[in-house]
Design a protein around this motif. Structure first.
Motif, mmCIF file in Angstrom:
data_model
loop_
_atom_site.group_PDB
_atom_site.id
_atom_site.type_symbol
_atom_site.label_atom_id
_atom_site.label_comp_id
_atom_site.label_asym_id
_atom_site.label_seq_id
_atom_site.Cartn_x
_atom_site.Cartn_y
_atom_site.Cartn_z
ATOM 1 N N GLU A 86 33.222 51.026 46.114
ATOM 2 C CA GLU A 86 34.466 50.281 46.303
ATOM 3 C C GLU A 86 34.353 48.920 45.629
ATOM 4 O OE1 GLU A 86 37.327 48.513 49.880
ATOM 5 O OE2 GLU A 86 35.503 49.645 50.358
ATOM 6 N N TYR A 87 35.375 48.551 44.867
ATOM 7 C CA TYR A 87 35.374 47.278 44.145
ATOM 8 C C TYR A 87 35.943 46.198 45.046
ATOM 9 C CZ TYR A 87 36.152 43.857 40.422
ATOM 10 O OH TYR A 87 36.122 42.723 39.645
ATOM 11 N N ARG A 88 35.141 45.170 45.296
ATOM 12 C CA ARG A 88 35.548 44.114 46.221
ATOM 13 C C ARG A 88 36.401 43.037 45.553
ATOM 14 N NH1 ARG A 88 34.505 46.488 51.083
ATOM 15 N NH2 ARG A 88 32.444 47.471 51.049
ATOM 16 N N ASP A 102 35.792 38.794 32.421
ATOM 17 C CA ASP A 102 36.255 39.785 33.390
ATOM 18 C C ASP A 102 35.447 41.074 33.287
ATOM 19 O OD1 ASP A 102 38.158 37.949 34.143
ATOM 20 O OD2 ASP A 102 39.774 38.878 32.988
ATOM 21 N N VAL A 103 35.205 41.542 32.067
ATOM 22 C CA VAL A 103 34.448 42.776 31.866
ATOM 23 C C VAL A 103 33.012 42.593 32.350
ATOM 24 C CG1 VAL A 103 33.485 44.345 30.138
ATOM 25 C CG2 VAL A 103 35.881 43.638 29.989
ATOM 26 N N VAL A 104 32.392 41.471 32.005
ATOM 27 C CA VAL A 104 31.022 41.205 32.441
ATOM 28 C C VAL A 104 30.948 41.198 33.968
ATOM 29 C CG1 VAL A 104 29.216 39.440 32.549
ATOM 30 C CG2 VAL A 104 30.313 39.971 30.357
ATOM 31 N N HIS A 105 31.915 40.552 34.619
ATOM 32 C CA HIS A 105 31.925 40.511 36.078
ATOM 33 C C HIS A 105 32.036 41.917 36.657
ATOM 34 C CE1 HIS A 105 32.776 39.251 40.187
ATOM 35 N NE2 HIS A 105 33.800 40.088 40.162
ATOM 36 N N MET A 106 32.941 42.725 36.126
ATOM 37 C CA MET A 106 33.133 44.085 36.635
ATOM 38 C C MET A 106 31.872 44.922 36.506
ATOM 39 S SD MET A 106 36.907 45.367 35.428
ATOM 40 C CE MET A 106 37.379 44.206 34.157
ATOM 41 N N LEU A 107 31.235 44.844 35.340
ATOM 42 C CA LEU A 107 30.083 45.702 35.081
ATOM 43 C C LEU A 107 28.827 45.192 35.791
ATOM 44 C CD1 LEU A 107 30.631 46.716 31.357
ATOM 45 C CD2 LEU A 107 31.434 47.803 33.460
ATOM 46 N N GLU A 108 28.678 43.869 35.915
ATOM 47 C CA GLU A 108 27.554 43.344 36.691
ATOM 48 C C GLU A 108 27.692 43.732 38.167
ATOM 49 O OE1 GLU A 108 25.694 39.519 34.395
ATOM 50 O OE2 GLU A 108 27.343 39.132 35.792
ATOM 51 N N LEU A 134 37.432 55.660 40.061
ATOM 52 C CA LEU A 134 38.593 55.771 39.169
ATOM 53 C C LEU A 134 39.332 54.438 39.080
ATOM 54 C CD1 LEU A 134 39.969 59.301 40.142
ATOM 55 C CD2 LEU A 134 38.835 58.657 38.009
ATOM 56 N N SER A 135 39.418 53.705 40.192
ATOM 57 C CA SER A 135 40.065 52.389 40.165
ATOM 58 C C SER A 135 39.268 51.419 39.303
ATOM 59 C CB SER A 135 40.182 51.831 41.591
ATOM 60 O OG SER A 135 41.072 52.610 42.365
ATOM 61 N N ARG A 136 37.945 51.495 39.366
ATOM 62 C CA ARG A 136 37.108 50.653 38.499
ATOM 63 C C ARG A 136 37.366 50.976 37.028
ATOM 64 N NH1 ARG A 136 32.571 47.913 40.329
ATOM 65 N NH2 ARG A 136 32.243 47.971 42.562
ATOM 66 N N LEU A 137 37.412 52.247 36.702
ATOM 67 C CA LEU A 137 37.631 52.641 35.308
ATOM 68 C C LEU A 137 39.034 52.254 34.836
ATOM 69 C CD1 LEU A 137 35.911 56.151 35.306
ATOM 70 C CD2 LEU A 137 35.052 54.028 34.284
ATOM 71 N N GLU A 138 40.008 52.348 35.728
ATOM 72 C CA GLU A 138 41.378 51.955 35.367
ATOM 73 C C GLU A 138 41.434 50.455 35.094
ATOM 74 O OE1 GLU A 138 45.590 52.069 34.775
ATOM 75 O OE2 GLU A 138 43.975 53.550 34.623
ATOM 76 N N LEU A 139 40.791 49.667 35.942
ATOM 77 C CA LEU A 139 40.786 48.216 35.746
ATOM 78 C C LEU A 139 40.082 47.852 34.445
ATOM 79 C CD1 LEU A 139 41.412 45.404 36.853
ATOM 80 C CD2 LEU A 139 39.254 45.504 38.120
ATOM 81 N N LEU A 140 38.960 48.494 34.176
ATOM 82 C CA LEU A 140 38.230 48.238 32.942
ATOM 83 C C LEU A 140 39.065 48.622 31.729
ATOM 84 C CD1 LEU A 140 35.603 47.415 31.523
ATOM 85 C CD2 LEU A 140 34.769 49.755 31.894
#
Length: 228
Positions: A86-88, A102-108, A134-140
């Motif tokens: 789950e993405y917080r 934003d991408v670095v934050h998501m992947l870290e 899937l929500s993580r991939l959609e955001l990315l």
């Protein structure tokens, strides 16, 4: 890829039965409690350590009582995996001026979660993708698209970043050489420097800055994705 559909017919059939009295004196058995306990068991004993009998014992219930809430162990793996992913952060896409940050934050964040739950990195490629991943991939995807990555290149960009995060996480989680082992390995490279001069000179085996290497390597990838 889509999340594995639930067996609605099986669920509705269960509701016609009388509930079983749980043996546990703790909070009533529920799917959330089962999943949370399964995650704790996976963290402690890994994928092979999760059995329905062991899980039932941890919960103080009968094995058959678990099947009122989950279909089977495969269903439980899917639920446990998606629960830890789950993405917080905010899932709202804003017009950020710094898409790379934003991408670095998501992947870290993704990597950090999988390192806290090492079983998830090896389990993820084998499971159906649930709503949280899937929500993580959609955001990315939206972030990269907003940054100017062409639709024709978007899938390649996503899978390249996926492969980088998964590979970096699996390597870090499984690389457990002690400081003594590292030093001995580097000493051996020094003796064999005639054959391996470049990695000996860079002191490869002594480099344990995993976080710094991840961020810098990610920067190399993002350089290639930058518009223009």
């Amino acid at each position: 890829m889509a999340a594995k559909p639930r067996d609605a017919g099986k669920r509705s059939q269960r509701t016609k039965l009388q509930p079983v009295q749980e043996a546990s004196s703790e909070s009533p058995l529920s799917r959330d409690r089962i999943v949370a306990t399964a995650v704790e068991l996976l963290d402690a004993q890994g994928i092979d350590g999760l059995t329905m009998r062991r899980l039932a014992d941890c919960l103080g219930s009968g094995v058959m009582s678990l099947y009122w809430h989950v279909d089977n162990k495969e269903d439980l793996f899917d639920l446990a995996l998606d629960s830890v992913l789950e993405y917080r952060g905010s899932l709202d896409i804003v017009e950020s001026q710094d898409w790379r940050r934003d991408v670095v934050h998501m992947l870290e964040d993704w990597r950090a979660i999988m390192l806290r739950h090492p079983w998830s990195a090896s389990l993820l490629p084998r499971r159906a993708l649930g709503p949280n991943i899937l929500s993580r991939l959609e955001l990315l995807s939206k972030t990269l698209s907003r940054a100017g990555v062409a639709d024709a290149d978007l899938n390649v960009a996503i899978w390249s970043l996926w492969n980088y995060v998964m590979g970096a996480t699996l390597t870090r989680a499984s690389f457990d050489l002690s400081d003594e082992d590292r030093a001995a390995g580097q000493q051996r490279l020094t003796i064999l420097s005639e054959h391996y001069p470049t990695i000996e000179r860079s002191r490869l085996l002594l480099d344990n800055d995993w976080d710094g290497a991840f961020r810098k390597g990610l920067g190399f990838l993002l350089d290639g994705l930058s518009p223009g």
